[in-house]
Design an enzyme around this catalytic site. Structure first.
Site, PDB file in Angstrom:
ATOM      1  N   SER A  64       1.037  -2.102 -25.150  1.00  0.00           N
ATOM      2  CA  SER A  64       1.664  -1.126 -26.045  1.00  0.00           C
ATOM      3  C   SER A  64       3.178  -1.063 -25.820  1.00  0.00           C
ATOM      4  O   SER A  64       3.677  -1.375 -24.740  1.00  0.00           O
ATOM      5  CB  SER A  64       1.089   0.274 -25.812  1.00  0.00           C
ATOM      6  OG  SER A  64      -0.288   0.299 -26.100  1.00  0.00           O
TER       7      SER A  64
HETATM    8  N1  SAH Z   1      -3.368   0.318 -22.657  1.00  0.00           N
HETATM    9  C1  SAH Z   1      -3.192  -1.072 -23.004  1.00  0.00           C
HETATM   10  C2  SAH Z   1      -3.223  -1.260 -24.497  1.00  0.00           C
HETATM   11  C3  SAH Z   1      -4.000  -2.475 -24.871  1.00  0.00           C
HETATM   12  S1  SAH Z   1      -4.325  -2.663 -26.587  1.00  0.00           S
HETATM   13  C4  SAH Z   1      -1.932  -1.643 -22.387  1.00  0.00           C
HETATM   14  O1  SAH Z   1      -1.049  -0.851 -22.013  1.00  0.00           O
HETATM   15  O2  SAH Z   1      -1.819  -2.847 -22.263  1.00  0.00           O
HETATM   16  C5  SAH Z   1      -5.869  -1.848 -26.785  1.00  0.00           C
HETATM   17  C6  SAH Z   1      -7.012  -2.309 -25.916  1.00  0.00           C
HETATM   18  O3  SAH Z   1      -8.201  -1.629 -26.354  1.00  0.00           O
HETATM   19  C7  SAH Z   1      -7.335  -3.788 -26.027  1.00  0.00           C
HETATM   20  O4  SAH Z   1      -7.305  -4.355 -24.748  1.00  0.00           O
HETATM   21  C8  SAH Z   1      -8.743  -3.838 -26.624  1.00  0.00           C
HETATM   22  O5  SAH Z   1      -9.534  -4.907 -26.149  1.00  0.00           O
HETATM   23  C9  SAH Z   1      -9.294  -2.498 -26.194  1.00  0.00           C
HETATM   24  N2  SAH Z   1     -10.412  -1.996 -26.995  1.00  0.00           N
HETATM   25  C10 SAH Z   1     -10.623  -2.135 -28.325  1.00  0.00           C
HETATM   26  N3  SAH Z   1     -11.773  -1.528 -28.698  1.00  0.00           N
HETATM   27  C11 SAH Z   1     -12.315  -0.999 -27.568  1.00  0.00           C
HETATM   28  C12 SAH Z   1     -13.503  -0.240 -27.280  1.00  0.00           C
HETATM   29  N4  SAH Z   1     -14.379   0.080 -28.224  1.00  0.00           N
HETATM   30  N5  SAH Z   1     -13.708   0.152 -26.000  1.00  0.00           N
HETATM   31  C13 SAH Z   1     -12.851  -0.175 -25.006  1.00  0.00           C
HETATM   32  N6  SAH Z   1     -11.705  -0.873 -25.211  1.00  0.00           N
HETATM   33  C14 SAH Z   1     -11.445  -1.288 -26.475  1.00  0.00           C
END
Ligand code: SAH
Length: 213
Positions: A64
């Site tokens: 993010s």
């Molecule tokens: N907090 C992270 C943001 C990653 S983007 C960072 O700072 O890097 C969002 C993440 O949510 C992705 O890794 C994706 O695989 C995950 N995601 C998507 N749907 C999900 C679900 N149903 N349960 C858990 N994680 C999920």
């Protein structure tokens, strides 16, 4: 894993950039100034690590934007020892911010590749979470509920009831809601079935996906 003066200098610029966009919480700004964001990305992307931008990581996901991380974290009003559930571990950067603030962090990731990578990586940097879980964030984590706060770091098409139900009284859920564009939304639990809802501006996230299985 190198973190040198050049990185530290770039990080201070990033703190200023995030501050100029309206983030005021000193603990949050300190965390951004401290965490080596470049190590959460592929080393060849050093130039991008300290720009205030989201960036691709493995499995078609993104780390993010720092401003977004700061904005969501500020809304959580984290206190030391708060029990926090994160949905979407991804690179672990947001997880590390929560650890820096002294929270007890549980985080769920549905992509196995990212789950494995981040599970190995965070302890190497000295970040000890309570638990990283490979699973479906829509369900929350009933065995550890209730939580002081829950943060969703992917765009949710709707607000999962399970997450609202797993907040303690007074607990906070910060969740970006919407399909193509998301509205940052804060829910505060005021009673068994009462939630105070506040909407903030528009943000863009990768989608919160339904269970793969
Ligand atoms: N907090 C992270 C943001 C990653 S983007 C960072 O700072 O890097 C969002 C993440 O949510 C992705 O890794 C994706 O695989 C995950 N995601 C998507 N749907 C999900 C679900 N149903 N349960 C858990 N994680 C999920």
């Amino acid at each position: 894993m190198i973190d040198n003066f050049k990185h530290k200098g770039m990080r201070q610029q990033l703190v200023l950039a995030v501050k100029s966009k309206g983030i005021t919480n000193e603990s949050v700004l300190n965390a951004i100034g401290k965490i080596p964001r470049h190590l959460f990305m592929d080393s060849s992307f050093l130039d991008h690590a300290y720009q205030d931008k989201a960036f691709p990581i493995a499995a078609d996901q993104t780390i993010s934007q720092p401003y977004t991380v700061a904005f969501q974290t500020e809304l959580l009003q984290v206190k030391k020892n708060d029990k926090i559930l994160e949905i979407g571990t991804g690179s672990g950067y947001q997880t590390a911010v929560l650890c820096e603030l002294g929270a007890k962090v549980y985080s769920i990731e549905r992509q196995q590749e990212l789950f494995k990578k981040t599970s190995k990586f965070l302890p190497k940097l000295g970040y000890r979470t309570k638990k990283l879980i490979f699973g479906d964030g829509y369900k929350g984590l009933l065995t550890e509920a209730p939580f002081d706060s829950i943060i969703v770091t992917a765009g949710a098409p709707f607000v999962p009831n399970a997450l609202l139900a797993q907040l303690r009284l007074g607990g906070r859920l910060v969740i970006p809601v919407g399909d193509n564009v998301q509205i940052m939304t804060l829910y505060i639990r005021r009673g068994e079935k009462e939630f105070e809802k506040t909407e903030f501006g528009e943000f863009r996230f990768v989608p919160l996906l339904e269970d793969k299985n």
